[in-house]
Design a protein around this motif. Sequence first.
Motif, mmCIF file in Angstrom:
data_model
loop_
_atom_site.group_PDB
_atom_site.id
_atom_site.type_symbol
_atom_site.label_atom_id
_atom_site.label_comp_id
_atom_site.label_asym_id
_atom_site.label_seq_id
_atom_site.Cartn_x
_atom_site.Cartn_y
_atom_site.Cartn_z
ATOM 1 N N PRO A 85 0.812 -1.219 0.000
ATOM 2 C CA PRO A 85 0.000 0.000 0.000
ATOM 3 C C PRO A 85 0.844 1.269 0.000
ATOM 4 O O PRO A 85 1.896 1.325 0.632
ATOM 5 C CB PRO A 85 -0.819 -0.099 1.286
ATOM 6 N N GLU A 86 0.367 2.258 -0.742
ATOM 7 C CA GLU A 86 0.983 3.585 -0.743
ATOM 8 C C GLU A 86 0.021 4.526 -0.032
ATOM 9 O O GLU A 86 -1.105 4.720 -0.474
ATOM 10 C CB GLU A 86 1.233 4.057 -2.178
ATOM 11 N N ILE A 87 0.484 5.099 1.060
ATOM 12 C CA ILE A 87 -0.343 5.993 1.867
ATOM 13 C C ILE A 87 0.115 7.419 1.586
ATOM 14 O O ILE A 87 1.056 7.920 2.199
ATOM 15 C CB ILE A 87 -0.236 5.632 3.359
ATOM 16 N N THR A 88 -0.553 8.048 0.613
ATOM 17 C CA THR A 88 -0.124 9.363 0.138
ATOM 18 C C THR A 88 -1.182 10.447 0.333
ATOM 19 O O THR A 88 -0.880 11.623 0.175
ATOM 20 C CB THR A 88 0.200 9.298 -1.362
ATOM 21 N N GLY A 89 -2.417 10.051 0.623
ATOM 22 C CA GLY A 89 -3.505 11.020 0.669
ATOM 23 C C GLY A 89 -3.988 11.397 -0.715
ATOM 24 O O GLY A 89 -4.859 12.239 -0.880
ATOM 25 N N GLU A 90 -3.420 10.781 -1.750
ATOM 26 C CA GLU A 90 -3.781 11.033 -3.149
ATOM 27 C C GLU A 90 -4.183 9.702 -3.798
ATOM 28 O O GLU A 90 -3.907 8.627 -3.273
ATOM 29 C CB GLU A 90 -2.591 11.619 -3.911
ATOM 30 N N TRP A 91 -4.803 9.779 -4.978
ATOM 31 C CA TRP A 91 -5.174 8.569 -5.705
ATOM 32 C C TRP A 91 -3.923 7.834 -6.186
ATOM 33 O O TRP A 91 -2.999 8.445 -6.704
ATOM 34 C CB TRP A 91 -6.051 8.914 -6.903
ATOM 35 N N VAL A 92 -3.911 6.530 -6.006
ATOM 36 C CA VAL A 92 -2.835 5.655 -6.469
ATOM 37 C C VAL A 92 -3.450 4.688 -7.483
ATOM 38 O O VAL A 92 -4.406 3.976 -7.164
ATOM 39 C CB VAL A 92 -2.214 4.869 -5.295
ATOM 40 N N ARG A 101 -8.448 -2.712 2.626
ATOM 41 C CA ARG A 101 -8.964 -2.532 3.981
ATOM 42 C C ARG A 101 -7.905 -1.819 4.804
ATOM 43 O O ARG A 101 -6.704 -1.941 4.536
ATOM 44 C CB ARG A 101 -9.388 -3.855 4.595
ATOM 45 N N SER A 102 -8.362 -1.061 5.796
ATOM 46 C CA SER A 102 -7.422 -0.297 6.616
ATOM 47 C C SER A 102 -8.142 0.291 7.819
ATOM 48 O O SER A 102 -9.361 0.210 7.938
ATOM 49 C CB SER A 102 -6.805 0.842 5.796
ATOM 50 N N ILE A 103 -7.357 0.901 8.675
ATOM 51 C CA ILE A 103 -7.878 1.778 9.721
ATOM 52 C C ILE A 103 -7.513 3.177 9.256
ATOM 53 O O ILE A 103 -6.337 3.532 9.206
ATOM 54 C CB ILE A 103 -7.235 1.471 11.087
ATOM 55 N N SER A 104 -8.511 3.945 8.854
ATOM 56 C CA SER A 104 -8.238 5.263 8.286
ATOM 57 C C SER A 104 -9.494 6.122 8.339
ATOM 58 O O SER A 104 -10.595 5.620 8.519
ATOM 59 C CB SER A 104 -7.744 5.153 6.846
ATOM 60 N N SER A 105 -9.294 7.427 8.161
ATOM 61 C CA SER A 105 -10.454 8.309 8.080
ATOM 62 C C SER A 105 -11.004 8.352 6.649
ATOM 63 O O SER A 105 -12.197 8.528 6.467
ATOM 64 C CB SER A 105 -10.105 9.719 8.565
ATOM 65 N N SER A 106 -10.147 8.177 5.660
ATOM 66 C CA SER A 106 -10.596 8.155 4.271
ATOM 67 C C SER A 106 -10.056 6.934 3.544
ATOM 68 O O SER A 106 -8.853 6.658 3.590
ATOM 69 C CB SER A 106 -10.118 9.399 3.520
ATOM 70 N N LEU A 107 -10.961 6.218 2.900
ATOM 71 C CA LEU A 107 -10.602 5.088 2.055
ATOM 72 C C LEU A 107 -11.568 5.101 0.875
ATOM 73 O O LEU A 107 -12.780 4.995 1.056
ATOM 74 C CB LEU A 107 -10.723 3.760 2.805
ATOM 75 N N LYS A 142 -3.551 3.248 9.053
ATOM 76 C CA LYS A 142 -2.755 2.206 9.713
ATOM 77 C C LYS A 142 -3.238 0.855 9.209
ATOM 78 O O LYS A 142 -4.393 0.705 8.830
ATOM 79 C CB LYS A 142 -2.949 2.257 11.232
ATOM 80 N N ASP A 143 -2.361 -0.128 9.240
ATOM 81 C CA ASP A 143 -2.703 -1.519 8.910
ATOM 82 C C ASP A 143 -3.419 -1.656 7.565
ATOM 83 O O ASP A 143 -4.399 -2.385 7.444
ATOM 84 C CB ASP A 143 -3.564 -2.144 10.011
ATOM 85 N N ALA A 144 -2.928 -0.987 6.548
ATOM 86 C CA ALA A 144 -3.541 -1.072 5.219
ATOM 87 C C ALA A 144 -3.191 -2.403 4.561
ATOM 88 O O ALA A 144 -2.080 -2.911 4.696
ATOM 89 C CB ALA A 144 -3.077 0.082 4.348
ATOM 90 N N TYR A 145 -4.157 -2.944 3.854
ATOM 91 C CA TYR A 145 -3.992 -4.204 3.142
ATOM 92 C C TYR A 145 -4.657 -4.032 1.780
ATOM 93 O O TYR A 145 -5.865 -3.807 1.691
ATOM 94 C CB TYR A 145 -4.626 -5.333 3.952
ATOM 95 N N VAL A 146 -3.876 -4.107 0.705
ATOM 96 C CA VAL A 146 -4.362 -3.932 -0.665
ATOM 97 C C VAL A 146 -4.077 -5.232 -1.415
ATOM 98 O O VAL A 146 -2.950 -5.722 -1.397
ATOM 99 C CB VAL A 146 -3.650 -2.743 -1.360
#
Length: 118
Positions: free
Chosen positions: A38-45, A58-64, A104-108
């Motif tokens: 996973p790339e956690i950039t706050g932008e579209w990947v 899946r993740s623990i995040s405010s935006s997904l 946190k804990d992102a899984y793609v």
Amino acid sequence: MLKTLLTLLLEKFIYSKRFWIAETSLPATASGTINVTPEITGEWVSITAPISGYFCVRSISSSLLLSNGFLWQGSNDDAAYHKGFTLPCYKGSEVAYLLSLDTKDAYVFFTKNMADSM
């Protein structure tokens, strides 16, 4: 007589298989997955789908957010909590996801459908 014979054949071979046919489009979790770092950039990947099946994040995040070019799913909230979404994809298509910076804990991953894993 022909109508009766046709009805019998449909009941025996088609109608009895309809649940099996429907199940073949479900994700095949037993066949394994293709994981993506996973790339956690706050932008579209963007990613090119390596298989036909499902694109899952899946993740623990405010935006997904997820997109396959036609459909999108996701959630954008003030606080981070567990989220998970799945979209269908086909091999060679572009899919994209967005993970907020508090992730946190992102899984793609990608997984085949049951028909392709049989």
